[in-house]
Design a protein around this motif. Sequence first.
Motif, PDB file in Angstrom:
ATOM      1  N   LEU A  14     -38.905   5.494  24.649  1.00 46.38           N
ATOM      2  CA  LEU A  14     -38.472   6.151  25.881  1.00 46.38           C
ATOM      3  C   LEU A  14     -37.767   7.475  25.607  1.00 46.38           C
ATOM      4  O   LEU A  14     -37.847   8.403  26.419  1.00 46.38           O
ATOM      5  N   GLU A  15     -37.060   7.575  24.499  1.00 45.48           N
ATOM      6  CA  GLU A  15     -36.367   8.808  24.162  1.00 45.48           C
ATOM      7  C   GLU A  15     -37.362   9.883  23.732  1.00 45.48           C
ATOM      8  O   GLU A  15     -38.484   9.562  23.319  1.00 45.48           O
ATOM      9  N   PRO A  16     -36.987  11.181  23.851  1.00 48.75           N
ATOM     10  CA  PRO A  16     -37.886  12.247  23.385  1.00 48.75           C
ATOM     11  C   PRO A  16     -38.367  11.992  21.967  1.00 48.75           C
ATOM     12  O   PRO A  16     -37.585  11.619  21.093  1.00 48.75           O
ATOM     13  N   GLN A  18     -39.561  11.851  18.204  1.00 49.81           N
ATOM     14  CA  GLN A  18     -39.269  12.462  16.917  1.00 49.81           C
ATOM     15  C   GLN A  18     -40.580  12.622  16.158  1.00 49.81           C
ATOM     16  O   GLN A  18     -41.599  12.033  16.508  1.00 49.81           O
ATOM     17  N   LYS A  19     -40.543  13.406  15.110  1.00 49.75           N
ATOM     18  CA  LYS A  19     -41.767  13.663  14.352  1.00 49.75           C
ATOM     19  C   LYS A  19     -42.308  12.367  13.741  1.00 49.75           C
ATOM     20  O   LYS A  19     -41.558  11.568  13.196  1.00 49.75           O
ATOM     21  N   GLY A  20     -43.605  12.175  13.882  1.00 48.15           N
ATOM     22  CA  GLY A  20     -44.261  11.017  13.310  1.00 48.15           C
ATOM     23  C   GLY A  20     -44.350   9.825  14.236  1.00 48.15           C
ATOM     24  O   GLY A  20     -45.053   8.861  13.931  1.00 48.15           O
ATOM     25  N   ASP A  21     -43.649   9.868  15.368  1.00 44.73           N
ATOM     26  CA  ASP A  21     -43.682   8.754  16.315  1.00 44.73           C
ATOM     27  C   ASP A  21     -44.734   9.050  17.374  1.00 44.73           C
ATOM     28  O   ASP A  21     -44.453   9.646  18.415  1.00 44.73           O
ATOM     29  N   LYS A  22     -45.972   8.631  17.129  1.00 43.88           N
ATOM     30  CA  LYS A  22     -47.081   8.965  18.012  1.00 43.88           C
ATOM     31  C   LYS A  22     -46.972   8.269  19.365  1.00 43.88           C
ATOM     32  O   LYS A  22     -47.280   8.865  20.404  1.00 43.88           O
ATOM     33  N   SER A  23     -46.560   7.005  19.375  1.00 40.27           N
ATOM     34  CA  SER A  23     -46.459   6.287  20.642  1.00 40.27           C
ATOM     35  C   SER A  23     -45.434   6.929  21.562  1.00 40.27           C
ATOM     36  O   SER A  23     -45.654   7.046  22.775  1.00 40.27           O
ATOM     37  N   SER A  24     -44.303   7.370  21.001  1.00 40.68           N
ATOM     38  CA  SER A  24     -43.295   8.049  21.811  1.00 40.68           C
ATOM     39  C   SER A  24     -43.807   9.396  22.303  1.00 40.68           C
ATOM     40  O   SER A  24     -43.549   9.796  23.439  1.00 40.68           O
ATOM     41  N   ARG A  25     -44.560  10.099  21.457  1.00 41.77           N
ATOM     42  CA  ARG A  25     -45.125  11.391  21.850  1.00 41.77           C
ATOM     43  C   ARG A  25     -46.122  11.230  22.990  1.00 41.77           C
ATOM     44  O   ARG A  25     -46.107  12.007  23.956  1.00 41.77           O
ATOM     45  N   VAL A  26     -46.970  10.205  22.914  1.00 40.63           N
ATOM     46  CA  VAL A  26     -47.937   9.956  23.986  1.00 40.63           C
ATOM     47  C   VAL A  26     -47.218   9.622  25.285  1.00 40.63           C
ATOM     48  O   VAL A  26     -47.574  10.113  26.363  1.00 40.63           O
ATOM     49  N   PHE A  27     -46.184   8.790  25.195  1.00 38.70           N
ATOM     50  CA  PHE A  27     -45.419   8.435  26.394  1.00 38.70           C
ATOM     51  C   PHE A  27     -44.784   9.676  27.012  1.00 38.70           C
ATOM     52  O   PHE A  27     -44.809   9.855  28.241  1.00 38.70           O
ATOM     53  N   ASP A  28     -44.211  10.536  26.179  1.00 34.97           N
ATOM     54  CA  ASP A  28     -43.577  11.762  26.692  1.00 34.97           C
ATOM     55  C   ASP A  28     -44.583  12.629  27.433  1.00 34.97           C
ATOM     56  O   ASP A  28     -44.311  13.125  28.540  1.00 34.97           O
ATOM     57  N   LEU A  29     -45.758  12.828  26.838  1.00 36.38           N
ATOM     58  CA  LEU A  29     -46.770  13.692  27.452  1.00 36.38           C
ATOM     59  C   LEU A  29     -47.254  13.105  28.778  1.00 36.38           C
ATOM     60  O   LEU A  29     -47.438  13.833  29.767  1.00 36.38           O
ATOM     61  N   LEU A  30     -47.465  11.781  28.817  1.00 31.37           N
ATOM     62  CA  LEU A  30     -47.923  11.150  30.055  1.00 31.37           C
ATOM     63  C   LEU A  30     -46.866  11.243  31.147  1.00 31.37           C
ATOM     64  O   LEU A  30     -47.185  11.516  32.312  1.00 31.37           O
ATOM     65  N   LEU A  31     -45.607  11.031  30.786  1.00 29.78           N
ATOM     66  CA  LEU A  31     -44.540  11.088  31.782  1.00 29.78           C
ATOM     67  C   LEU A  31     -44.343  12.515  32.295  1.00 29.78           C
ATOM     68  O   LEU A  31     -44.130  12.729  33.496  1.00 29.78           O
ATOM     69  N   LEU A 138     -38.992  16.337  44.916  1.00 26.34           N
ATOM     70  CA  LEU A 138     -39.005  17.450  43.961  1.00 26.34           C
ATOM     71  C   LEU A 138     -37.871  17.342  42.943  1.00 26.34           C
ATOM     72  O   LEU A 138     -37.902  18.033  41.916  1.00 26.34           O
ATOM     73  N   THR A 139     -36.873  16.504  43.225  1.00 24.28           N
ATOM     74  CA  THR A 139     -35.800  16.324  42.250  1.00 24.28           C
ATOM     75  C   THR A 139     -36.312  15.671  40.970  1.00 24.28           C
ATOM     76  O   THR A 139     -35.608  15.676  39.955  1.00 24.28           O
ATOM     77  N   ARG A 140     -37.528  15.108  41.008  1.00 23.82           N
ATOM     78  CA  ARG A 140     -38.086  14.509  39.798  1.00 23.82           C
ATOM     79  C   ARG A 140     -38.322  15.562  38.712  1.00 23.82           C
ATOM     80  O   ARG A 140     -38.446  15.225  37.533  1.00 23.82           O
ATOM     81  N   LEU A 141     -38.396  16.821  39.115  1.00 20.39           N
ATOM     82  CA  LEU A 141     -38.547  17.887  38.121  1.00 20.39           C
ATOM     83  C   LEU A 141     -37.349  17.935  37.178  1.00 20.39           C
ATOM     84  O   LEU A 141     -37.474  18.376  36.027  1.00 20.39           O
ATOM     85  N   ILE A 142     -36.183  17.495  37.676  1.00 20.40           N
ATOM     86  CA  ILE A 142     -34.991  17.517  36.829  1.00 20.40           C
ATOM     87  C   ILE A 142     -35.169  16.588  35.629  1.00 20.40           C
ATOM     88  O   ILE A 142     -34.558  16.784  34.578  1.00 20.40           O
ATOM     89  N   LYS A 143     -36.013  15.570  35.765  1.00 18.32           N
ATOM     90  CA  LYS A 143     -36.253  14.644  34.660  1.00 18.32           C
ATOM     91  C   LYS A 143     -36.832  15.361  33.452  1.00 18.32           C
ATOM     92  O   LYS A 143     -36.712  14.881  32.324  1.00 18.32           O
ATOM     93  N   LEU A 144     -37.482  16.523  33.683  1.00 21.71           N
ATOM     94  CA  LEU A 144     -38.053  17.262  32.560  1.00 21.71           C
ATOM     95  C   LEU A 144     -36.975  17.784  31.619  1.00 21.71           C
ATOM     96  O   LEU A 144     -37.257  18.092  30.460  1.00 21.71           O
ATOM     97  N   GLY A 145     -35.739  17.900  32.133  1.00 20.68           N
ATOM     98  CA  GLY A 145     -34.656  18.388  31.286  1.00 20.68           C
ATOM     99  C   GLY A 145     -34.409  17.518  30.071  1.00 20.68           C
ATOM    100  O   GLY A 145     -33.915  17.986  29.045  1.00 20.68           O
ATOM    101  N   ARG A 146     -34.778  16.232  30.165  1.00 24.88           N
ATOM    102  CA  ARG A 146     -34.600  15.321  29.039  1.00 24.88           C
ATOM    103  C   ARG A 146     -35.445  15.735  27.840  1.00 24.88           C
ATOM    104  O   ARG A 146     -35.110  15.442  26.691  1.00 24.88           O
ATOM    105  N   TYR A 147     -36.549  16.424  28.088  1.00 25.90           N
ATOM    106  CA  TYR A 147     -37.492  16.770  27.018  1.00 25.90           C
ATOM    107  C   TYR A 147     -37.369  18.225  26.579  1.00 25.90           C
ATOM    108  O   TYR A 147     -38.226  18.720  25.858  1.00 25.90           O
ATOM    109  N   SER A 148     -36.339  18.927  27.027  1.00 25.94           N
ATOM    110  CA  SER A 148     -36.151  20.329  26.666  1.00 25.94           C
ATOM    111  C   SER A 148     -34.875  20.477  25.858  1.00 25.94           C
ATOM    112  O   SER A 148     -33.777  20.182  26.353  1.00 25.94           O
ATOM    113  N   HIS A 149     -35.009  20.922  24.612  1.00 29.29           N
ATOM    114  CA  HIS A 149     -33.829  21.169  23.783  1.00 29.29           C
ATOM    115  C   HIS A 149     -32.974  22.281  24.378  1.00 29.29           C
ATOM    116  O   HIS A 149     -31.749  22.244  24.283  1.00 29.29           O
ATOM    117  N   SER A 150     -33.608  23.288  24.985  1.00 28.72           N
ATOM    118  CA  SER A 150     -32.863  24.406  25.561  1.00 28.72           C
ATOM    119  C   SER A 150     -31.992  23.935  26.714  1.00 28.72           C
ATOM    120  O   SER A 150     -30.826  24.341  26.837  1.00 28.72           O
TER     121      SER A 150
END
Length: 337
Positions: A14-16, A18-31, A138-150
């Motif tokens: 569920l967390e953003p 990390q490198k090498g974690d393909k299942s987490s990467r796929v989940f992030d992209l789908l979400l 539209l507040t669901r856009l705020i959820k994208l902040g979890r995946y942005s380091h900036s």
Amino acid sequence: MSQQSFQARLYHILEPAQKGDKSSRVFDLLLIALILLNAFAAMMSTVEPFHQRWAVPLYWFEVFSVVVFTVEYLCRVISCVHAPQTRVFRQAPYMKPWQQRIRYLFTPMALIDLLAILPFYLSMLFVIDLRILRLLRLTRLIKLGRYSHSVNLLLTVIRKEARVLFAAVSVLIIVMVLSATGMYYIEQHAQPSAFGSIPAALWWAINTLTTVGYGDVTPVTPLGKLFSGVITILGVGIFALPAGILAARLSELSRVRRDTFRKHVLEVMEDGSLTPHELGRLNQLREALDLDDEQANLLIDLAVENTRQLAGSQGMNFCPHCGNSLVSHPVSKVDDA
């Protein structure tokens, strides 16, 4: 798989990623894709012809999205007990799992996740204006902040500088009220409709201090024009304060993180080499400091070059561990570790 290991694995998925974690990467992209599609659907639903034609598919897409976001929310609540102490449950290792979950419910990102699904369930219990419901989606856009380091870095800066920012906003409010009061006494007789009261003059003060100046309310007396000019110039500096504070703090925090990483690189390079284990530790530190691969590798290259120059000045031309020449000694990058 035990319940504890399942929850731990669920947390890392569920967390953003990390490198090498393909299942987490796929989940992030789908979400992320689902969040963007929800924003697009919410905006297009305000176009009446589009909404009339696609009302049924839009409704079922909303149901599907709410189900996914609800499952995600519940999974985050269940697995939050495996969050590192430094991230969610600082100074609270004594808490029981149910206490940690209750505490997690009131964290900013948990509240945002709840806000993303709550309007839909409320609409099933109460009569809610559909326009408000679309806006809340539209507040669901705020959820994208979890995946942005900036975004995370900016939120860290705002949290650290909350007191200073509050002081700057307080000064802004005080100047705004004083400006409206002064303009009220200067212009109340010349323009009773625009400056007939201090609350009415606040509209002029907001426009002037923000340097927007719509032009619908302007002073007409010479003293009023002079006062307005002073307030306009003052507003430029006052509104620049929060931006300057954030910019300075962002720059300082980025520099501190780079210096911290560079210090650790120099420490592990004291023996003239980087082992795979040391590279793995540096990679973990890079992720903790939110440094990208390019920055980390540049700092490593600079440390390697400094080590080679130091070794050359001391007459040591080989690595004391592997025997390779320091001039040609291979160094892997942190993203390869």
